[in-house]
Design a protein around this motif. Structure first.
Motif, short mmCIF file in Angstrom:
data_model
loop_
_atom_site.label_atom_id
_atom_site.label_comp_id
_atom_site.label_asym_id
_atom_site.label_seq_id
_atom_site.Cartn_x
_atom_site.Cartn_y
_atom_site.Cartn_z
N ALA A 1 0.92 -1.29 0.04
CA ALA A 1 -0.14 -0.05 -0.08
C ALA A 1 0.66 1.36 0.00
O ALA A 1 0.60 2.25 -0.48
N LYS B 1 2.42 1.86 -3.63
CA LYS B 1 1.26 2.41 -4.49
C LYS B 1 1.00 4.06 -4.19
O LYS B 1 1.00 4.87 -4.90
N LYS B 2 0.71 4.06 -2.91
CA LYS B 2 0.42 5.69 -2.24
C LYS B 2 1.29 6.49 -2.66
O LYS B 2 1.04 7.70 -2.79
N ASP C 1 -2.96 -3.44 -6.11
CA ASP C 1 -4.16 -2.64 -5.75
C ASP C 1 -4.75 -2.58 -4.65
O ASP C 1 -5.56 -1.87 -4.11
N SER C 2 -4.79 -3.97 -4.07
CA SER C 2 -5.55 -4.02 -2.83
C SER C 2 -4.88 -5.17 -1.81
O SER C 2 -3.88 -5.93 -2.41
N PRO C 3 -5.57 -4.88 -0.51
CA PRO C 3 -5.00 -6.04 0.30
C PRO C 3 -5.21 -7.38 0.03
O PRO C 3 -4.42 -8.28 0.24
N GLU D 1 -5.60 -8.82 -2.83
CA GLU D 1 -4.62 -9.39 -3.91
C GLU D 1 -3.16 -9.84 -3.24
O GLU D 1 -2.62 -10.68 -3.53
N THR D 2 -2.49 -8.86 -2.25
CA THR D 2 -1.61 -9.06 -1.54
C THR D 2 -1.44 -10.56 -0.83
O THR D 2 -0.70 -11.29 -0.84
N ASP E 1 -4.20 -8.49 -12.34
CA ASP E 1 -3.61 -8.19 -11.14
C ASP E 1 -2.46 -9.40 -10.88
O ASP E 1 -1.31 -9.03 -10.62
N TYR F 1 -8.75 -12.11 -8.05
CA TYR F 1 -9.49 -12.00 -6.88
C TYR F 1 -10.86 -11.32 -7.26
O TYR F 1 -10.87 -10.33 -7.78
N GLY G 1 -13.94 -9.89 -5.07
CA GLY G 1 -14.64 -9.65 -3.81
C GLY G 1 -16.08 -9.54 -3.78
O GLY G 1 -16.75 -9.49 -2.69
#
Length: 228
Positions: A67, A70-71, A106-108, A110-111, A143, A155, A157
């Motif tokens: 994160a 990316k941020k 992009d997302s937790p 995905e990690t 992803d 993934y 959601g």
């Protein structure tokens, strides 16, 4: 991130230290890179990552690293280098987690999915893989992907389609993948939190069936970080 329960406050002089409920005070003579968030002086992203290595689980720490990358535009390589060069108390543990941080995540979830695959000893998929039109313009982004055998690990959601339009768009998208020879394996939250072993078996079977050479048996080391 899980809530720690304490706000950590660092000062440069012992006389400025204050003890209050739910506040954990620290004193340091080290220089710290400071960021200002909503008017509050905070430690910078990399120092925060290293500090959090003291209490976050390995999985949550990698999620945080992805994160931050990316941020704040910090590359995974920069994070690894900073952790290795740091002399902070938790820098060693942070450096281990930083090795698993990847750019463009992009997302937790995905990690989590990628770490489940990697910690089980299966080949690591490419993160943020892109395909292009013949004129060089961007076409699609996946992803998690194994480009050599055209396998996409995705993934999802959503427990059901958000709408008829979304459902139809997904069908069209998957038909296009079929036309291009891609195979999609979809994983939901249940496949990560409740059925991780089945998810790993599905992925391994697909890699083998698509012709990947030398796919190893599933390493039980993943169980240390994911509930079976």
């Amino acid at each position: 991130m899980p809530d720690h329960g304490f706000a950590h406050v660092t000062v440069a002089r012992s006389r400025d230290r204050r003890f209050r409920p739910e506040i954990k005070p620290h004193v340091t003579g080290r220089r710290r890179r400071v960021s200002v968030v909503d008017g509050i002086r905070t430690t910078g992203p990399i120092n925060t990552f290293i500090d959090c290595a003291g209490w976050l689980s390995f999985i949550d720490l990698v999620i945080l690293g992805d994160a931050l990358a990316k941020k704040f535009g910090i590359s995974a390589a920069q994070l690894v280098r900073a952790c290795r060069e740091s002399t902070d108390y938790y820098s060693g543990r942070a450096a281990v987690a930083a090795e698993f941080v990847r750019d463009g995540v992009d997302s937790p979830m995905e990690t989590r999915l990628r770490l489940l695959i990697v910690l089980a000893g299966l080949p690591e998929p490419v993160v943020n893989f892109r395909t292009y039109h013949e004129d060089g313009t961007w076409k699609r982004r996946f992803d998690l992907c194994y480009p050599g055998i055209k396998v996409i690990i995705e993934y999802d959601g959503r427990q059901h389609a958000d709408s008829v339009e979304q459902w139809n768009a997904d069908l069209k998208r998957r038909e296009e993948f079929d036309d291009e020879g891609y195979r999609i394996l979809v994983v939901t939250a249940r496949g990560i939190f409740r059925e991780p072993e089945r998810t790993l078996e599905r992925i391994r079977r697909l890699l083998i069936s698509r012709g990947m050479i030398g796919v190893p048996p599933i390493d039980p080391a993943w169980r240390e970080h994911f509930a079976a």
